[in-house]
Design an enzyme around this catalytic site. Structure first.
Site, PDB file in Angstrom:
ATOM      1  N   TYR A   6     -57.470 -10.295  26.205  1.00 60.77           N
ATOM      2  CA  TYR A   6     -56.211 -10.636  25.552  1.00 60.77           C
ATOM      3  C   TYR A   6     -55.751  -9.510  24.634  1.00 60.77           C
ATOM      4  O   TYR A   6     -56.562  -8.727  24.131  1.00 60.77           O
ATOM      5  CB  TYR A   6     -56.322 -11.947  24.764  1.00 60.77           C
ATOM      6  CG  TYR A   6     -57.197 -11.896  23.527  1.00 60.77           C
ATOM      7  CD1 TYR A   6     -56.658 -11.677  22.265  1.00 60.77           C
ATOM      8  CD2 TYR A   6     -58.582 -12.092  23.616  1.00 60.77           C
ATOM      9  CE1 TYR A   6     -57.454 -11.651  21.126  1.00 60.77           C
ATOM     10  CE2 TYR A   6     -59.379 -12.074  22.499  1.00 60.77           C
ATOM     11  CZ  TYR A   6     -58.816 -11.845  21.249  1.00 60.77           C
ATOM     12  OH  TYR A   6     -59.609 -11.814  20.130  1.00 60.77           O
ATOM     13  N   CYS A   7     -54.441  -9.411  24.459  1.00 62.73           N
ATOM     14  CA  CYS A   7     -53.847  -8.491  23.495  1.00 62.73           C
ATOM     15  C   CYS A   7     -52.971  -9.319  22.560  1.00 62.73           C
ATOM     16  O   CYS A   7     -53.256 -10.494  22.324  1.00 62.73           O
ATOM     17  CB  CYS A   7     -53.070  -7.371  24.193  1.00 62.73           C
ATOM     18  SG  CYS A   7     -51.699  -7.921  25.234  1.00 62.73           S
ATOM     19  N   TRP A   8     -51.903  -8.738  22.017  1.00 63.03           N
ATOM     20  CA  TRP A   8     -51.086  -9.478  21.045  1.00 63.03           C
ATOM     21  C   TRP A   8     -50.273 -10.582  21.715  1.00 63.03           C
ATOM     22  O   TRP A   8     -50.260 -11.716  21.271  1.00 63.03           O
ATOM     23  CB  TRP A   8     -50.170  -8.517  20.303  1.00 63.03           C
ATOM     24  CG  TRP A   8     -49.343  -9.184  19.244  1.00 63.03           C
ATOM     25  CD1 TRP A   8     -48.027  -9.520  19.300  1.00 63.03           C
ATOM     26  CD2 TRP A   8     -49.805  -9.626  17.965  1.00 63.03           C
ATOM     27  NE1 TRP A   8     -47.625 -10.137  18.137  1.00 63.03           N
ATOM     28  CE2 TRP A   8     -48.699 -10.218  17.295  1.00 63.03           C
ATOM     29  CE3 TRP A   8     -51.043  -9.585  17.312  1.00 63.03           C
ATOM     30  CZ2 TRP A   8     -48.799 -10.743  16.019  1.00 63.03           C
ATOM     31  CZ3 TRP A   8     -51.136 -10.115  16.041  1.00 63.03           C
ATOM     32  CH2 TRP A   8     -50.022 -10.696  15.405  1.00 63.03           C
TER      33      TRP A   8
END
Length: 511
Positions: A145-147
């Site tokens: 996951y990222c932002w």
């Protein structure tokens, strides 16, 4: 130093996460089992992920234990603010690189920013593969996951899936996860809380540890907040986690909890240091049908506090002195001056006893008296529906915290540090300490050694303690006293076993 501490904290976090995966230790006992669904804190995806599967936090709980590796590809700064507990920081862009790309995007254009970003990300992904994935075999499940679930997470996920591993991306990234945490915080009032009270230095945290080790459902607010809950409670060399991280830690602690069993929790105010206890949890704690009040001799409390705050006696004595000065407004210059003198002379038993009798016990007793004397509206609100049979209460057929997926947006808002510092705190424990209920002959000796404290055993102090005792007896709460002779493993393990047998026999069946 901050970087070293952060790295050490991450190693410890990942170690705990891996221990849970392997079912090792007491920590694993309170976390969810795969394929078990009792309520949303244990709701997990039972299907095997396919390449670059999308995990939607609006539909299923994100449980790091379902994955061999959880990769947070955001920058180290973003990772430090909050994350999925157990995740490893594998940034595809550093703090500086992300700022550089953002500047180019604004000043030059999207194409130029993407062109440089692709080059930097490709180089960083190569380093990530070498550092984090060379030891893994063919069978590996990875959550990324990222932002916001965009380019950064997709770039690493694509490469990992091409290797042949099973990879999933969180839809909407960290923001999707954060929304899930917020919804879960809103429904913490559905649990049945059994509050553990007691004067400062009574070893409440130790009792919680014993309860957890023996299979009880335990929430440790002070561990989650990295604060011991008083004016001296913050560590001299560590900052408290941000509010978001505090809430992530609470969710992590409560994975696998059943609403049909009590949750043991230490009596706290609505603020633990500067971290806000979720409103739903705090309200339920105040309405708790069960309160166990530890009663520990003063000399044992003094010894326990000295053991746990030993850093104030040597390398951080200057920090202690500054904290004492902050108490001048409430305790007066003369009293604080006496405390400082005892500390300067390293009369630590005397110093701790004086602090307990002239500050902590009195402040707590006043707040406890206020708590035990609610207004008519508060008294009605504090009446739990299941007060007559707390340990076996049900929440209705099939009711669970799965509803947190449908209740998003109800009363939810983010709190930053400025908001929290202004939040009013109606304290069950006021500075998170409790009133002393009895004094042994050994306590008398300790107090005499502290000097000039005998007046505290008569007059206003004695009347205050008598009022608290009387209100406890009259309280609609089921208030139980738990006198102990000392703070040690044997006594507290036996007390934990007694509490579980009476209030949560299911816990003993899991051992």
């Amino acid at each position: 130093m901050q970087t070293q501490q952060s790295a050490a904290a991450q190693r410890e976090e990942v170690t705990t996460f891996r221990a849970h995966q392997q079912g090792a230790g007491a920590a694993a006992a309170i976390l969810p089992k795969a394929d078990v669904t009792l309520h949303p804190f244990l709701t997990v995806a039972s299907e095997q992920p396919t390449r670059e599967q999308i995990v939607d936090p609006e539909v299923e709980m994100i449980n790091p234990a379902d994955w061999d590796v959880v990769c947070d590809v955001r920058t180290p700064d973003e990772f430090e603010e909050d994350r999925i507990l157990g995740a490893v920081n594998t940034p595809v862009l550093s703090n500086e690189q992300r700022a550089q790309i953002g500047t180019i995007y604004k000043q030059t254009g999207q194409h130029e920013a993407k062109r440089l970003g692709a080059a930097l990300i490709s180089r960083n992904i190569a380093d990530i593969l070498l550092e984090h994935f060379q030891q893994h075999g063919k069978q590996l499940k990875v959550l990324v996951y990222c932002w916001r679930g965009g380019e950064r997470s997709q770039s690493l996920a694509h490469v990992l899936s091409r290797v042949g591993w099973q990879v999933a991306i969180i839809k909407r990234g960290y923001m999707g996860y954060r929304n899930q945490v917020r919804r879960c915080m809103e429904v913490l009032g559905r649990f049945q809380y059994h509050v553990i009270g007691g004067a400062t230095g009574s070893g409440k945290g130790k009792l919680l540890d014993c309860l957890r080790y023996q299979g009880g459902q335990v929430v440790d607010l002070e561990v989650a907040a990295d604060h011991r809950g008083s004016i001296l409670g913050d560590h001299p060399t560590r900052l408290q986690p941000p509010q978001k991280m505090f809430e992530s830690k609470l969710l992590h602690q409560m994975r696998g909890f059943s609403v049909d069993r009590p949750v043991f929790i230490e009596s706290e105010s609505s603020l633990v240091g500067r971290r806000q206890v979720p409103a739903a949890m705090w309200k339920a704690m105040q309405a708790a049908a069960q309160v166990t009040e530890l009663e520990v001799p003063l000399h044992s409390r003094v010894a326990w506090l000295r053991h746990n705050y030993s850093y104030f006696e040597d390398e951080h004595k200057d920090v202690l002195m500054r904290k004492l000065d902050a108490l001048t407004k409430t305790s007066g210059k003369k009293v604080v001056s006496e405390w400082r003198k005892l500390a300067e002379q390293s009369k630590w038993d005397d110093f701790v006893a004086a602090m307990l009798h002239e500050h902590y016990d009195i402040v707590y007793a006043r707040a406890q008296l206020k708590y035990l004397t609610p207004s008519s509206s508060q008294e009605k609100a504090n009446q739990p529906a299941n007060a007559s049979n707390h340990s076996t209460a049900k929440t209705g057929d099939g009711e669970s915290l799965d509803g947190c997926h449908q209740e998003k947006g109800v009363g939810s808002q983010e709190l930053d540090d400025n908001d929290i510092s202004q939040t009013a705190s109606l304290s069950l424990t006021a500075d998170h300490d409790a009133a002393e209920q009895h004094t042994s002959s050994a306590d008398d000796a300790t107090v005499e050694a502290a000097g000039a404290l005998s007046h505290l055993f008569g007059g206003p102090r004695q009347k205050l303690m008598q009022q608290v005792n009387s209100k406890q007896a009259e309280s609609t709460l089921r208030w139980h006293r738990a006198p102990v002779d000392d703070i040690n493993d044997e006594i507290y393990s036996a007390l934990a076993m007694k509490l579980l047998k009476e209030y949560d026999p299911t816990a003993l069946q899991t051992l």
